[in-house]
Design a protein around this motif. Sequence first.
Motif, mmCIF file in Angstrom:
data_model
loop_
_atom_site.group_PDB
_atom_site.id
_atom_site.type_symbol
_atom_site.label_atom_id
_atom_site.label_comp_id
_atom_site.label_asym_id
_atom_site.label_seq_id
_atom_site.Cartn_x
_atom_site.Cartn_y
_atom_site.Cartn_z
ATOM 1 N N GLN A 216 0.819 -1.209 0.000
ATOM 2 C CA GLN A 216 0.000 0.000 0.000
ATOM 3 C C GLN A 216 0.854 1.261 0.000
ATOM 4 O OE1 GLN A 216 -2.945 -0.913 -0.566
ATOM 5 N NE2 GLN A 216 -3.912 1.084 -0.785
ATOM 6 N N SER A 217 2.112 1.150 0.447
ATOM 7 C CA SER A 217 3.031 2.280 0.281
ATOM 8 C C SER A 217 3.168 2.596 -1.203
ATOM 9 C CB SER A 217 4.411 1.952 0.875
ATOM 10 O OG SER A 217 4.317 1.562 2.214
ATOM 11 N N GLN A 218 3.361 1.549 -2.001
ATOM 12 C CA GLN A 218 3.519 1.743 -3.434
ATOM 13 C C GLN A 218 2.245 2.276 -4.068
ATOM 14 O OE1 GLN A 218 6.495 1.274 -5.202
ATOM 15 N NE2 GLN A 218 5.279 2.458 -6.675
ATOM 16 N N GLU A 219 1.096 1.755 -3.604
ATOM 17 C CA GLU A 219 -0.186 2.209 -4.158
ATOM 18 C C GLU A 219 -0.385 3.704 -3.883
ATOM 19 O OE1 GLU A 219 -3.831 0.753 -6.113
ATOM 20 O OE2 GLU A 219 -1.875 -0.126 -5.751
ATOM 21 N N HIS A 220 -0.091 4.108 -2.664
ATOM 22 C CA HIS A 220 -0.247 5.519 -2.322
ATOM 23 C C HIS A 220 0.741 6.384 -3.091
ATOM 24 C CE1 HIS A 220 -2.595 5.181 1.734
ATOM 25 N NE2 HIS A 220 -3.148 4.476 0.772
ATOM 26 N N ALA A 221 1.962 5.916 -3.248
ATOM 27 C CA ALA A 221 2.964 6.683 -4.002
ATOM 28 C C ALA A 221 2.526 6.849 -5.453
ATOM 29 C CB ALA A 221 4.316 5.985 -3.936
ATOM 30 N N THR A 222 1.993 5.791 -6.040
ATOM 31 C CA THR A 222 1.509 5.858 -7.425
ATOM 32 C C THR A 222 0.361 6.854 -7.542
ATOM 33 O OG1 THR A 222 2.145 3.544 -7.768
ATOM 34 C CG2 THR A 222 0.595 4.507 -9.345
ATOM 35 N N ALA A 223 -0.552 6.825 -6.570
ATOM 36 C CA ALA A 223 -1.695 7.735 -6.603
ATOM 37 C C ALA A 223 -1.257 9.184 -6.450
ATOM 38 C CB ALA A 223 -2.690 7.364 -5.501
ATOM 39 N N LEU A 224 -0.342 9.450 -5.525
ATOM 40 C CA LEU A 224 0.127 10.821 -5.313
ATOM 41 C C LEU A 224 0.879 11.346 -6.523
ATOM 42 C CD1 LEU A 224 1.297 10.420 -1.626
ATOM 43 C CD2 LEU A 224 -0.623 11.817 -2.404
ATOM 44 N N ASP A 225 1.657 10.469 -7.159
ATOM 45 C CA ASP A 225 2.364 10.877 -8.367
ATOM 46 C C ASP A 225 1.365 11.208 -9.477
ATOM 47 O OD1 ASP A 225 4.837 11.275 -9.818
ATOM 48 O OD2 ASP A 225 4.346 9.448 -10.927
ATOM 49 N N ALA A 226 0.306 10.410 -9.574
ATOM 50 C CA ALA A 226 -0.730 10.680 -10.573
ATOM 51 C C ALA A 226 -1.438 12.005 -10.300
ATOM 52 C CB ALA A 226 -1.748 9.529 -10.597
ATOM 53 N N LEU A 227 -1.599 12.360 -9.025
ATOM 54 C CA LEU A 227 -2.245 13.620 -8.665
ATOM 55 C C LEU A 227 -1.343 14.820 -8.886
ATOM 56 C CD1 LEU A 227 -4.032 12.581 -5.345
ATOM 57 C CD2 LEU A 227 -5.159 13.281 -7.464
ATOM 58 N N GLY A 228 -0.085 14.566 -9.165
ATOM 59 C CA GLY A 228 0.840 15.668 -9.384
ATOM 60 C C GLY A 228 1.418 16.245 -8.105
ATOM 61 N N ARG B 50 13.484 5.281 -0.916
ATOM 62 C CA ARG B 50 14.118 6.103 -1.945
ATOM 63 C C ARG B 50 14.144 5.363 -3.281
ATOM 64 N NH1 ARG B 50 13.703 11.149 -0.498
ATOM 65 N NH2 ARG B 50 15.098 11.873 1.151
ATOM 66 N N THR B 51 14.448 4.085 -3.255
ATOM 67 C CA THR B 51 14.482 3.299 -4.488
ATOM 68 C C THR B 51 13.100 3.228 -5.128
ATOM 69 O OG1 THR B 51 16.311 1.959 -3.628
ATOM 70 C CG2 THR B 51 15.037 1.038 -5.459
ATOM 71 N N ALA B 52 12.081 3.005 -4.283
ATOM 72 C CA ALA B 52 10.715 2.873 -4.811
ATOM 73 C C ALA B 52 10.195 4.191 -5.375
ATOM 74 C CB ALA B 52 9.787 2.367 -3.710
ATOM 75 N N LEU B 53 10.613 5.295 -4.787
ATOM 76 C CA LEU B 53 10.107 6.602 -5.226
ATOM 77 C C LEU B 53 10.906 7.193 -6.379
ATOM 78 C CD1 LEU B 53 9.353 8.255 -1.754
ATOM 79 C CD2 LEU B 53 7.693 7.338 -3.390
ATOM 80 N N ALA B 54 12.029 6.574 -6.730
ATOM 81 C CA ALA B 54 12.854 7.086 -7.823
ATOM 82 C C ALA B 54 12.035 7.128 -9.114
ATOM 83 C CB ALA B 54 14.088 6.210 -8.015
ATOM 84 N N GLY B 55 12.161 8.221 -9.832
ATOM 85 C CA GLY B 55 11.411 8.366 -11.075
ATOM 86 C C GLY B 55 10.026 8.931 -10.899
ATOM 87 N N THR B 56 9.596 9.205 -9.661
ATOM 88 C CA THR B 56 8.296 9.825 -9.414
ATOM 89 C C THR B 56 8.509 11.259 -8.949
ATOM 90 O OG1 THR B 56 8.081 9.308 -7.045
ATOM 91 C CG2 THR B 56 7.508 7.566 -8.615
ATOM 92 N N GLY B 57 7.433 12.003 -8.831
ATOM 93 C CA GLY B 57 7.527 13.368 -8.345
ATOM 94 C C GLY B 57 7.876 13.459 -6.876
ATOM 95 N N LEU B 58 7.859 12.312 -6.173
ATOM 96 C CA LEU B 58 8.163 12.291 -4.746
ATOM 97 C C LEU B 58 9.600 11.884 -4.462
ATOM 98 C CD1 LEU B 58 4.924 10.382 -3.659
ATOM 99 C CD2 LEU B 58 5.259 12.846 -3.731
#
Length: 642
Positions: free
Chosen positions: A147-159, A183-191
Amino acid sequence: MGAQVGRRGVRYGSRPMMVLATAGHVDHGKSTLLRALTGMEPDRTEEERRRGLSIDLGYVWTTIPDCAEGAEARSACGPASDDRVASDDRVASDDRVASDDRVASDDRVAFVDVPGHERFLATMLAGAGPVPAVLFAVAADGGWMPQSQEHATALDALGVREGLLVVTRCDLADPGPALARARTALAGTGLAELPAVAVSARTGQGLGELRTAVAALRNRLPAPRTDAPVRLWADRAFARPGHGLVATGTLTEGSIARGDVLHTGPDGPSLTVRGLEELGRATGRSTGPARVALSLRGEAPREGLRGTALCAPGTFTLTGTADVRLAGAVLRGTSPRLTVHIGSAAVPAEVRRFGRGTARLVLGRPLPLRIGDRMVVTEHRRVVGSALVLDPVPPYVGPRRAGGLRAETLAAHPGTPDLGHETAVRGLVRTGTLSRIGVDCTRAAPVAGDWLVSAAERRRITGAVAEATADGEPADANSLIQRLGLPDRALLAALLPAERALREGRIVRADHADPLPAAARALVAALEAGLARGEFLAPTPAELAALGIGRRELALAVRSGRLVRLSDTVHVAPGVPERAAEALTPLAENPFTVSEARIRWNVPRRIALPLIEHLDRTGVTRRGPDDRRTLCPTRLTRENST
């Protein structure tokens, strides 16, 4: 931004309140962290507290002034001492506004606590959707989870690009591995570049550093648009004795004041703000960003207010169709039936893909969308991508082959509101239409009324005029207007070449003499001057006789478009019916009498009666059996289909 009344009557200065949403896997300490930061309980229901699991959105707040790290920070930035229980249910009454004029910086920080369990993804999106920054929690003893990944994906989609990465429970495990994995999971996202802080809510370790980081985050956030139109997504709604209908939400920009009227849609009820609170304290005006609770006078829509946007009248266009740019897994053969999330709304949508990453969404219910809005796309409660709104009022697109042409147009869209681009692709469009979908029209240069014309459309019109008059003979203006599909006669007159003129309903050489006699030309000029002053003038038969103007001259002026005939004895300047209709807008909520219309127009009854009958004939007003009138919905014009 104007000053705002806050806790203990202090009037806050130019720096706005900050609103943060939490995010992260279930049981990673989000609610516990907020209790330690604020001294307030984010879990509102007994079931949540019994299960130790957030089910719905929670709201808490504190004050965090700008301060240094360490012991000094922990002392200066501690939790608020006078608000121990979250109280989003409290709503301002009509007479509780503080009046102290002391000025202070707004150090308030509000938190929207979202559920972390996968079953409550829609609730998480409702809370995080309108919030500009995030407090992303990862437990040191749990690490990065699904769910960490799910939330990160959603927040990145929201900008969402601003926030803090908080490694919790650092008293139970070394925070290093969890931070490295995040840090590894968030690499490449806006977060990816979020500042990180390690804390323990149980021991207090790192809380001072976290408060300092929150204060620094506040200074990084962009300044809000205080003059923006209000679009408040309601994330809670309920009825409360003594207060009536109550709605809460995150006001991202713009201002709401007590007495304001808000709409939920063109056919929805009008709601009046009878009371207003920020973080449980009454105020007369709130400017975003802020957590607000509104006490509303009026009836809620049948489907309820939660997930509905409350908008200032006339500032948004509700649309059931939007052309978008897709990103993420939604590009790869997902179902054509998905759910889109924006603000606190979750709406089913059918997807028609055009190609080149673009598509059309047909929404389950209309939404107030603007160019540049970001939506999260889910399928079976899983985030599958995002959608960026490119055109909230798209044109009709025919068979599938036409979708390729639409894809080419959308692929060239900048993704943000741009006056030049929107005018170019639409050809003919009103500034009001563009303003309601987010385009700044302050520098627009309309050619007639509020009409904007692209260079290509201008060439098309002038070319058609040249072709129609190539033989030197006059051309019928009405036929040319119909052939060109012009929605307003004034457009043709405004776009005629310098050597052509519109006279008596015909396009003629400009050097031809004006067929109207001097007296009639003087009358037309006087009526137009009156209209420019806001007066609806019409000469009496005696005045016309004194000027030497008879039926022949009047008929000639009407045929040439220089006058509008309302009755045998009442003639007015072109534009009077349109301006009269605009003047009736404040009466749109209820049926009105001819006398009420006459007062709005400031004209005698001899003009008011034929004027209202003209509006009846043209479909602007509708006459009821009791002789009262109602304003009809605005007719669709070309700008809604170009």
